[in-house]
Design a protein around this motif. Structure first.
Motif, PDB file in Angstrom:
ATOM      1  N   GLU A  72       0.830  -1.208   0.000  1.00 45.30           N
ATOM      2  CA  GLU A  72       0.000   0.000   0.000  1.00 45.30           C
ATOM      3  C   GLU A  72       0.866   1.260   0.000  1.00 45.30           C
ATOM      4  OE1 GLU A  72      -3.923  -1.486   2.474  1.00 45.30           O
ATOM      5  OE2 GLU A  72      -2.070  -1.115   3.583  1.00 45.30           O
ATOM      6  N   LEU A  73       1.928   1.235   0.754  1.00 49.71           N
ATOM      7  CA  LEU A  73       2.837   2.373   0.825  1.00 49.71           C
ATOM      8  C   LEU A  73       3.502   2.626  -0.526  1.00 49.71           C
ATOM      9  CD1 LEU A  73       4.108   4.404   2.879  1.00 49.71           C
ATOM     10  CD2 LEU A  73       6.001   2.788   3.035  1.00 49.71           C
ATOM     11  N   ALA A  74       3.961   1.560  -1.188  1.00 46.23           N
ATOM     12  CA  ALA A  74       4.616   1.693  -2.485  1.00 46.23           C
ATOM     13  C   ALA A  74       3.649   2.227  -3.536  1.00 46.23           C
ATOM     14  CB  ALA A  74       5.191   0.347  -2.910  1.00 46.23           C
ATOM     15  N   VAL A  75       2.433   1.722  -3.541  1.00 50.14           N
ATOM     16  CA  VAL A  75       1.430   2.208  -4.492  1.00 50.14           C
ATOM     17  C   VAL A  75       1.138   3.686  -4.238  1.00 50.14           C
ATOM     18  CG1 VAL A  75      -1.014   2.049  -5.140  1.00 50.14           C
ATOM     19  CG2 VAL A  75       0.379  -0.025  -4.984  1.00 50.14           C
ATOM     20  N   ARG A  76       1.014   4.058  -2.989  1.00 55.21           N
ATOM     21  CA  ARG A  76       0.765   5.471  -2.651  1.00 55.21           C
ATOM     22  C   ARG A  76       1.917   6.347  -3.145  1.00 55.21           C
ATOM     23  NH1 ARG A  76       0.159   8.113   3.284  1.00 55.21           N
ATOM     24  NH2 ARG A  76      -0.348  10.213   2.585  1.00 55.21           N
ATOM     25  N   CYS A  77       3.156   5.859  -2.997  1.00 54.60           N
ATOM     26  CA  CYS A  77       4.326   6.619  -3.438  1.00 54.60           C
ATOM     27  C   CYS A  77       4.291   6.857  -4.949  1.00 54.60           C
ATOM     28  CB  CYS A  77       5.604   5.881  -3.040  1.00 54.60           C
ATOM     29  SG  CYS A  77       7.106   6.840  -3.352  1.00 54.60           S
ATOM     30  N   ILE A  78       3.853   5.873  -5.711  1.00 56.81           N
ATOM     31  CA  ILE A  78       3.748   6.044  -7.163  1.00 56.81           C
ATOM     32  C   ILE A  78       2.616   7.012  -7.498  1.00 56.81           C
ATOM     33  CG2 ILE A  78       3.223   4.858  -9.347  1.00 56.81           C
ATOM     34  CD1 ILE A  78       6.062   4.304  -8.171  1.00 56.81           C
ATOM     35  N   ARG A  79       1.475   6.830  -6.893  1.00 56.42           N
ATOM     36  CA  ARG A  79       0.314   7.670  -7.214  1.00 56.42           C
ATOM     37  C   ARG A  79       0.534   9.153  -6.894  1.00 56.42           C
ATOM     38  NH1 ARG A  79      -3.971   4.837  -8.949  1.00 56.42           N
ATOM     39  NH2 ARG A  79      -4.252   2.695  -8.262  1.00 56.42           N
ATOM     40  N   ILE A  80       1.243   9.464  -5.806  1.00 59.73           N
ATOM     41  CA  ILE A  80       1.428  10.876  -5.451  1.00 59.73           C
ATOM     42  C   ILE A  80       2.376  11.594  -6.405  1.00 59.73           C
ATOM     43  CG2 ILE A  80       0.782  10.568  -3.036  1.00 59.73           C
ATOM     44  CD1 ILE A  80       3.751  10.714  -2.302  1.00 59.73           C
ATOM     45  N   MET A  81       3.080  10.849  -7.250  1.00 59.77           N
ATOM     46  CA  MET A  81       3.910  11.507  -8.262  1.00 59.77           C
ATOM     47  C   MET A  81       3.033  12.349  -9.187  1.00 59.77           C
ATOM     48  SD  MET A  81       6.936  10.689  -7.431  1.00 59.77           S
ATOM     49  CE  MET A  81       7.972  11.175  -8.774  1.00 59.77           C
ATOM     50  N   ALA A  82       1.793  11.929  -9.389  1.00 58.51           N
ATOM     51  CA  ALA A  82       0.890  12.640 -10.295  1.00 58.51           C
ATOM     52  C   ALA A  82       0.252  13.870  -9.658  1.00 58.51           C
ATOM     53  CB  ALA A  82      -0.207  11.699 -10.792  1.00 58.51           C
ATOM     54  N   ASP A  83      -0.024  13.822  -8.346  1.00 52.15           N
ATOM     55  CA  ASP A  83      -0.777  14.945  -7.780  1.00 52.15           C
ATOM     56  C   ASP A  83      -0.523  15.198  -6.296  1.00 52.15           C
ATOM     57  OD1 ASP A  83      -2.065  12.787  -6.647  1.00 52.15           O
ATOM     58  OD2 ASP A  83      -3.951  13.089  -7.710  1.00 52.15           O
ATOM     59  N   GLY A  84       0.463  14.550  -5.720  1.00 49.09           N
ATOM     60  CA  GLY A  84       0.709  14.724  -4.294  1.00 49.09           C
ATOM     61  C   GLY A  84       1.358  16.046  -3.939  1.00 49.09           C
ATOM     62  N   GLU A  85       1.092  16.473  -2.714  1.00 49.95           N
ATOM     63  CA  GLU A  85       1.715  17.676  -2.161  1.00 49.95           C
ATOM     64  C   GLU A  85       3.021  17.285  -1.465  1.00 49.95           C
ATOM     65  OE1 GLU A  85       0.497  20.725  -2.589  1.00 49.95           O
ATOM     66  OE2 GLU A  85      -1.203  19.900  -3.708  1.00 49.95           O
ATOM     67  N   ARG A  86       3.810  18.270  -1.117  1.00 51.25           N
ATOM     68  CA  ARG A  86       5.080  18.002  -0.426  1.00 51.25           C
ATOM     69  C   ARG A  86       4.829  17.189   0.848  1.00 51.25           C
ATOM     70  NH1 ARG A  86      10.607  19.800   0.037  1.00 51.25           N
ATOM     71  NH2 ARG A  86      11.358  18.555   1.779  1.00 51.25           N
ATOM     72  N   SER A  87       3.771  17.494   1.567  1.00 53.43           N
ATOM     73  CA  SER A  87       3.465  16.780   2.810  1.00 53.43           C
ATOM     74  C   SER A  87       3.173  15.301   2.563  1.00 53.43           C
ATOM     75  CB  SER A  87       2.284  17.435   3.532  1.00 53.43           C
ATOM     76  OG  SER A  87       1.136  17.430   2.706  1.00 53.43           O
ATOM     77  N   ASP A  88       2.612  14.963   1.401  1.00 46.49           N
ATOM     78  CA  ASP A  88       2.373  13.563   1.050  1.00 46.49           C
ATOM     79  C   ASP A  88       3.696  12.807   0.921  1.00 46.49           C
ATOM     80  OD1 ASP A  88      -0.468  13.817   0.881  1.00 46.49           O
ATOM     81  OD2 ASP A  88      -0.228  14.711  -1.109  1.00 46.49           O
ATOM     82  N   PHE A  89       4.679  13.464   0.333  1.00 45.81           N
ATOM     83  CA  PHE A  89       5.992  12.842   0.175  1.00 45.81           C
ATOM     84  C   PHE A  89       6.671  12.688   1.534  1.00 45.81           C
ATOM     85  CE2 PHE A  89       4.934  14.129  -4.033  1.00 45.81           C
ATOM     86  CZ  PHE A  89       5.497  13.163  -4.850  1.00 45.81           C
TER      87      PHE A  89
END
Length: 172
Positions: free
Chosen positions: A11-28
């Protein structure tokens, strides 16, 4: 206990890939380890080559600047302990110059074509202490280049590439 501590490595790895498209700095900050390394950073701008969330976020901004409507469709996820493999499709529309780098600086710049693309990728992420600490990728760069009209280049596009590279070098 942090919220990412209860999340599986997959789940963590998938989230890391998905936030490349629209995540904020706090997501990273939430999913990327402070000592994280992106093994693909050699062809990215210098600000992407730093470790931790800052480098990963800089990579996301680099991609988002060149490719509007950036998205990742996840097809398969396989985990073995703290190593996660993800098979995905990255898609977007080429709207701004896309520069590729070497350690010496700007290598090639692809001026915007306005065309869309969808390419398969595999990402390998290692998780440590509940965060992504390492990333590798295999991408269909030739497929992307063909879809976007980068290859075979027309004489006019080669001229546009040379002009864009000159501008990027002056800006760096």
């Amino acid at each position: 206990m942090s919220t990412t501590a209860s999340v599986s490595a997959s789940e963590l790895a998938v989230r890391c890939i998905r936030i490349m498209a629209d995540g904020e700095r706090s997501d990273f900050e939430a999913v990327v380890h402070p000592d994280a390394v992106n093994r693909e950073g050699d062809v990215e701008p210098p600000e992407c080559r730093v470790g931790g969330p800052a480098g990963y976020y800089a990579t996301a901004l680099w991609l988002r600047t060149a490719f509007a409507d950036l998205a990742y469709e996840i097809h398969h996820v396989v985990a073995n302990g703290n190593l996660v493999a993800i098979h995905s499709t990255m898609s977007g529309r080429h709207v701004a110059p896309f520069a590729v780098y070497t350690t010496a600086g700007v290598d090639t710049v692809f001026p915007p074509t306005g065309k869309t693309f969808a390419i398969t990728q595999s990402h390998w992420l290692r998780v440590e202490d509940g965060k992504v600490i390492e990333h590798w990728a295999n991408r269909d760069d030739l497929g992307q280049a063909k879809q976007l009209g980068w290859v075979p280049p027309t004489p006019v596009y080669l001229f546009r590439m040379a002009r864009a590279k000159s501008r990027a070098k002056r800006a760096a």
